[in-house]
Enzyme design. Sequence first.
Site, short mmCIF file in Angstrom:
data_model
loop_
_atom_site.label_atom_id
_atom_site.label_comp_id
_atom_site.label_asym_id
_atom_site.label_seq_id
_atom_site.Cartn_x
_atom_site.Cartn_y
_atom_site.Cartn_z
CE LYS A 77 -3.81 2.01 2.74
NZ LYS A 77 -4.67 1.81 3.94
CB SER A 152 -7.93 3.70 3.04
OG SER A 152 -7.07 3.10 4.00
CB SER A 176 -8.20 0.77 6.00
OG SER A 176 -8.99 1.93 6.10
#
Length: 505
Positions: A77, A152, A176
Amino acid sequence: MSSAFTSMTVAELQSALQDGATAAGVTEAYLDRIAAEDDALGSYLHVDPEAALARARDIDSAGTAGTGLSGVPVALKDVVVTEGVPTTSGSRILEGWKPPYDATVAARLKTAGTVLLGKTNMDEFAMGSSTENSAYRVTRNPWDPERIPGGSSGGSSAAVAGGLSPWAIGTDTGGSIRQPAALTGLVGHKPTYGSVSRYGLIAFSSSLDQAGPMARTVLDAALLHEAIGGHDPLDSTSIDAPMPVLAECARRGAEGDLSGLRIGVVRELGGEGHADGYEPGVLSRVAEAVALLESMGAEVREISCPAFDLALPAYYLIAPSEASSNLARFDGVRYGLRVGDDGQRELDEVMALTREQGFGAEVKRRIILGTYALSSGYYEAYYGQAQKVRTLISRNFSAAFDDVDVLVSPTTPTVAFPIGARVDDPVAMYAADLCTLPASLAGVPAISVPCGLSDGLPVGLQIMAPALADDRCYQVAAALEAAQDAARGSRFLDQLPVQTVEGLR
């Protein structure tokens, strides 16, 4: 053979590498799939094929491919600081920034011999539940390209579910990792707070942020967790305690014996009198999963945790308050975007112009909310009260774990919703994390594991355990996964419509 690599689990890739497959061959297979599919899927923000292949060839030359995780590709990420690799946290304010150091998570994966495929898309500064808040692109769900992949960490979830990475690192502040994992049919684990280093994670909410694994199977998630976990003296919140043996617990759990395990079904998370906003199909799949766990010998009872009803408002005071402090470092002076520096403007004006253009609408909304909650005269009424609620939630967990070994609930109240459906309704968007917030606020571990389909879209079961009992999450999740796979005769992601993914181009 090379195309087959992208449908393998990590455990299968390890076997293939031990049997003569090359790290370069495996890496090239994933890079080819990224090149073919990701323009439409939107899971990556940065991919460097030359660097990835060079790394893989070095591993092959050293003869270490197939040793542990050596030679296995991974995606990170874009909140994970990575030396020399663009790291933006999904924000224009960090566009083009190449960090001079590695986050501990990135460093440990390098040491383990993994090959970095790229940095995945995300909601800006991890603020969002749909990956529609990225400053760069919208990510789509491989199960249905017109729906969100969660957030997210939606870039990570879409990459793994779409076969563009065998596994990925996400971060979880309020859900997330777990929420996008649930919406894309993956396993996603939020570790005990402090058990995985936060050093080098671009901070959103320092008392909540936690990196963790997203993978196709429970065993793969456990292997990735073991690689990144453990004490780190560079992180002042890091727990100096031995890591549980997670992969072995996953293997034992897959044997399917849960005799003596006590499972609590949380009434406040979709139970009777608390089902408003929960889709019937989600509740049905979760109930079926609980019944399956019970059939393996677990004792199931309902548990009430009244303070969980207050988790959402408490979180949306605590997290924005910490964000308003953490994001003050992005000033257009030290690194990243700088707007209006023409030699004529005062520094304050340059900072204001930079932040105006560099931060997106959701980030500005949360900074304003957090700054207000911390302001003189309102601190105790808002932030102080939210911290008291957080204490009550932790006490609810403690009381529950006196009676049961793990707690379960839906991971999300609904399946993946259409892109654009909630962008103009922040409260509806925030409700996507309704089930994941309590474990985040209390710092306890929680895992999402697929438990079936509703209207052709994945549903996740959340399993929560006491602090530092991450192994229990993996044991129960692996038992459910194995039982479901046996019942359907295939792995969960094999149900993903091939035409959906191939039709993204």
